[in-house]
Design an enzyme around this catalytic site. Sequence first.
Site, PDB file in Angstrom:
ATOM      1  N   ASP A 161     -82.424  39.630-122.981  1.00  0.00           N
ATOM      2  CA  ASP A 161     -82.685  39.574-121.538  1.00  0.00           C
ATOM      3  C   ASP A 161     -82.551  40.950-120.890  1.00  0.00           C
ATOM      4  O   ASP A 161     -81.944  41.100-119.821  1.00  0.00           O
ATOM      5  CB  ASP A 161     -81.743  38.571-120.867  1.00  0.00           C
ATOM      6  CG  ASP A 161     -82.268  38.102-119.506  1.00  0.00           C
ATOM      7  OD1 ASP A 161     -83.490  38.201-119.273  1.00  0.00           O
ATOM      8  OD2 ASP A 161     -81.457  37.622-118.682  1.00  0.00           O
ATOM      9  N   LYS A 217     -83.590  43.784-118.650  1.00  0.00           N
ATOM     10  CA  LYS A 217     -84.395  43.911-117.433  1.00  0.00           C
ATOM     11  C   LYS A 217     -83.612  44.773-116.448  1.00  0.00           C
ATOM     12  O   LYS A 217     -82.404  45.008-116.639  1.00  0.00           O
ATOM     13  CB  LYS A 217     -84.687  42.539-116.832  1.00  0.00           C
ATOM     14  CG  LYS A 217     -83.431  41.707-116.520  1.00  0.00           C
ATOM     15  CD  LYS A 217     -83.802  40.313-116.045  1.00  0.00           C
ATOM     16  CE  LYS A 217     -82.550  39.475-115.786  1.00  0.00           C
ATOM     17  NZ  LYS A 217     -82.901  38.109-115.343  1.00  0.00           N
ATOM     18  N   ASN A 257     -80.112  43.796-115.268  1.00  0.00           N
ATOM     19  CA  ASN A 257     -78.999  43.822-116.211  1.00  0.00           C
ATOM     20  C   ASN A 257     -78.637  45.229-116.677  1.00  0.00           C
ATOM     21  O   ASN A 257     -77.980  45.393-117.706  1.00  0.00           O
ATOM     22  CB  ASN A 257     -79.325  42.939-117.417  1.00  0.00           C
ATOM     23  CG  ASN A 257     -79.286  41.465-117.072  1.00  0.00           C
ATOM     24  OD1 ASN A 257     -78.664  41.066-116.082  1.00  0.00           O
ATOM     25  ND2 ASN A 257     -79.951  40.639-117.868  1.00  0.00           N
TER      26      ASN A 257
END
Length: 221
Positions: free
Chosen positions: A53, A55, A58
């Site tokens: 995840d 992105k 983050n």
Amino acid sequence: GFLFYVMPFVEGESLRQKLVRDGPLPVREAIGILREVADALSYAHERGIIHRDIKPDNVMLSGRHAVVTDFGVAKAVSAATTGDTLTTIGVALGTPSYMSPEQAMGERDLGARSDVYALGAMTYEMLTAEPPFTGATPQAIVARVMTEEPRPLTMQRRTIPPHVEAAVMTALSKLPADRFASAREFPAALGNTSFVTTATMRTAPAAVVTPRARALSALPW
């Protein structure tokens, strides 16, 4: 006997907040952030952890350094590796705009190249202010991820060096085998001014030779 857990406090802002405020980043700054994120992912990959995840939301920018956060999806998948679980029935976990095609298809066994794709999508956004593929719904985004090629970076921003575009497009390849094998190879290519791919060579404008130019070139000057 009281159970608890702690998390470090990271002072600063997320990469998402910076992009919303500033828009596209200078090429040198974007590459610097990518290098630091790739270094963190390499550390995780060497220990068998795929983030899944990556992105801008983050990535925290703290003390002039990028910090990768939220390994929650990686943890969830790790905990669900046995039995009749989400990963065994083809449900994709992650954020559609940054998912690799294989992750979007719900493949269970993802490798480092899937995170490399997300790195490419995030770098694309740092340079253009938009991820490679957007859409009105998650399904629409996934459909574009599976079937379309990203728009060339230099068509949107001419100051992007050709080797930077080549590296980003390699990271965004549909097939994992066509991407960089590791998170460390991506920033290395960004620093290699001679790096090219057949894809970027095809998008380079061809020289047009007019009859007048041909006649002038034949003169004995």
